[in-house]
Design an enzyme around this catalytic site. Sequence first.
Site, PDB file in Angstrom:
ATOM      1  N   TYR A 167       9.924   4.692   8.228  1.00  0.00           N
ATOM      2  CA  TYR A 167       8.583   5.112   8.632  1.00  0.00           C
ATOM      3  C   TYR A 167       8.348   5.018  10.145  1.00  0.00           C
ATOM      4  O   TYR A 167       7.216   5.236  10.587  1.00  0.00           O
ATOM      5  CB  TYR A 167       7.527   4.224   7.949  1.00  0.00           C
ATOM      6  CG  TYR A 167       7.507   4.301   6.444  1.00  0.00           C
ATOM      7  CD1 TYR A 167       7.263   5.498   5.785  1.00  0.00           C
ATOM      8  CD2 TYR A 167       7.715   3.166   5.675  1.00  0.00           C
ATOM      9  CE1 TYR A 167       7.241   5.560   4.407  1.00  0.00           C
ATOM     10  CE2 TYR A 167       7.692   3.213   4.291  1.00  0.00           C
ATOM     11  CZ  TYR A 167       7.452   4.418   3.656  1.00  0.00           C
ATOM     12  OH  TYR A 167       7.424   4.469   2.292  1.00  0.00           O
ATOM     13  N   GLU A 213      -7.698  -1.106  -4.841  1.00  0.00           N
ATOM     14  CA  GLU A 213      -6.354  -1.549  -5.233  1.00  0.00           C
ATOM     15  C   GLU A 213      -5.480  -1.762  -3.992  1.00  0.00           C
ATOM     16  O   GLU A 213      -4.513  -1.031  -3.755  1.00  0.00           O
ATOM     17  CB  GLU A 213      -5.717  -0.554  -6.201  1.00  0.00           C
ATOM     18  CG  GLU A 213      -5.807   0.882  -5.744  1.00  0.00           C
ATOM     19  CD  GLU A 213      -5.273   1.860  -6.779  1.00  0.00           C
ATOM     20  OE1 GLU A 213      -4.408   2.675  -6.421  1.00  0.00           O
ATOM     21  OE2 GLU A 213      -5.739   1.812  -7.925  1.00  0.00           O
ATOM     22  N   PRO A 214      -5.782  -2.777  -3.206  1.00  0.00           N
ATOM     23  CA  PRO A 214      -5.012  -3.043  -1.994  1.00  0.00           C
ATOM     24  C   PRO A 214      -3.640  -3.630  -2.305  1.00  0.00           C
ATOM     25  O   PRO A 214      -3.481  -4.416  -3.239  1.00  0.00           O
ATOM     26  CB  PRO A 214      -5.884  -4.063  -1.257  1.00  0.00           C
ATOM     27  CG  PRO A 214      -6.595  -4.783  -2.364  1.00  0.00           C
ATOM     28  CD  PRO A 214      -6.860  -3.743  -3.417  1.00  0.00           C
ATOM     29  N   ARG A 230      11.351  -0.352   6.543  1.00  0.00           N
ATOM     30  CA  ARG A 230      10.191   0.320   7.117  1.00  0.00           C
ATOM     31  C   ARG A 230      10.416   0.834   8.546  1.00  0.00           C
ATOM     32  O   ARG A 230       9.982   1.952   8.866  1.00  0.00           O
ATOM     33  CB  ARG A 230       8.961  -0.593   7.076  1.00  0.00           C
ATOM     34  CG  ARG A 230       8.518  -0.942   5.653  1.00  0.00           C
ATOM     35  CD  ARG A 230       7.203  -1.699   5.623  1.00  0.00           C
ATOM     36  NE  ARG A 230       6.091  -0.810   5.921  1.00  0.00           N
ATOM     37  CZ  ARG A 230       5.444  -0.782   7.068  1.00  0.00           C
ATOM     38  NH1 ARG A 230       5.769  -1.609   8.047  1.00  0.00           N
ATOM     39  NH2 ARG A 230       4.465   0.068   7.253  1.00  0.00           N
ATOM     40  N   CYS A 254      26.079  -0.536   8.511  1.00  0.00           N
ATOM     41  CA  CYS A 254      26.879   0.492   9.162  1.00  0.00           C
ATOM     42  C   CYS A 254      26.123   1.824   9.156  1.00  0.00           C
ATOM     43  O   CYS A 254      26.474   2.768   8.471  1.00  0.00           O
ATOM     44  CB  CYS A 254      28.228   0.628   8.452  1.00  0.00           C
ATOM     45  SG  CYS A 254      29.374   1.704   9.332  1.00  0.00           S
ATOM     46  N   GLU A 255      25.028   1.828   9.877  1.00  0.00           N
ATOM     47  CA  GLU A 255      24.165   2.990  10.134  1.00  0.00           C
ATOM     48  C   GLU A 255      23.413   2.670  11.419  1.00  0.00           C
ATOM     49  O   GLU A 255      23.386   1.517  11.855  1.00  0.00           O
ATOM     50  CB  GLU A 255      23.114   3.173   9.016  1.00  0.00           C
ATOM     51  CG  GLU A 255      23.632   3.411   7.632  1.00  0.00           C
ATOM     52  CD  GLU A 255      24.018   4.856   7.391  1.00  0.00           C
ATOM     53  OE1 GLU A 255      23.693   5.713   8.243  1.00  0.00           O
ATOM     54  OE2 GLU A 255      24.645   5.118   6.357  1.00  0.00           O
TER      55      GLU A 255
END
Length: 406
Positions: free
Chosen positions: A306, A263-264, A302, A333-334
């Site tokens: 991550y 299940e890619p 991501r 605004c981060e």
Amino acid sequence: MFSIQNIGVEALAEQFGTPVYVYDGHKIEEQIAKMRTAFAGTNLKIKYACKALTNVSIMKLMRKNGVDIDVVSMQEAHLAILAGYEPHQIQYTPSGVAFSEVQEAVEMGLRMNLDSLPLLEKFGQTYGNCFPICLRINPHIMAGGTLKISTGHKDSKFGISIEQAEEINAIVQKYDLNVVGLHQHTGSDFKNANVIIEAAEKLFDLTFKYFPNIQFIDLGSGFKVAYKEDDHVTDMEKLGKEVVKVFNNFCQKFGREVELWFEPGKFLVSESGYLLVRANVVKHNPARNFIGVDSGLNHLIRPMMYDAYHKIINGSNLDGEEKEMYDIVGYICETDTFGKDRLLPKTKEGDIMVIKNAGAYGFSMASNYNSRFRPAEVLIYNGQTHLIRQRETMEDILKNQVVIDL
């Protein structure tokens, strides 16, 4: 297939605006073909893990290429039906959902993949052996690039512990459950065959001991794709040869042919995707240079979530000889960094920057943070450019709000 050199990023940005996600349909088909070649010699079934990219047109492309689908929510299941899938082609793999959602999946006719003892017990109480089921087993194997993308280790929330095999069997016997499949997913970005073969052999052992009616073994996915030059990737040819050998040995000992499922998600769509953004400002500070673009972690989370690396190219100045070191940052605004310390051709305001490997978990994890619009999506396929999602508007931001008088 297209490349950055011939994609025509300036023309795409002019036609569709920025930011915009662009997908190469033929790259997706190439990845499907790689899998079929790698696992030739088995009764292979590919299930697209659509959480990676749930655009209905992409799901239709999967179906066109004979790929079934794996969903993790009923919303994804309904999208799959819209894409033309029959319920029996859809495997539903929930994680900690309300039982009412499981009941909805049963009523729809989806293939059920159950991942906890309490759910197995409740399913048995409610349905007995009326429906075939698959069991998601946690094989207690650490794999994947980081803990955030590893799902088969002992402390993971996913699956039923391999150490609870006797408890699984007790519930199966109690309700005479019709177990037709065993499933595991160790996590993303494993690099060699050892991990998946070790997990497979644990499922083989369970099959011999408890489950004589198995029709398929689902080994999940997690194949590593390249994010940069010389990146270590899963050697699909080598992996395929080793998995096919052990799987066929299992079938021979089992006495009949069993389907091999994968299940890619990321493997099929990651490299097909590009996020095109525009340089709003090029800022030269004493410590470093910044390229501020018209996108951010609201569109591609991501890198911040991550620490994922995504190659970034100046699509407006591919071959510029004068180079500078930049941080490419977003407009949220981060702290919002797409890439740090990237040596790029000298960049100016208005240049189109291309973020690669944006097909998986890009748009599907996008949000309206800072009340920003989510981007448009475009598919390039058979030489044609197709708008497959319109850019959001202020109407989309407001449509579910209820404004009251105060």
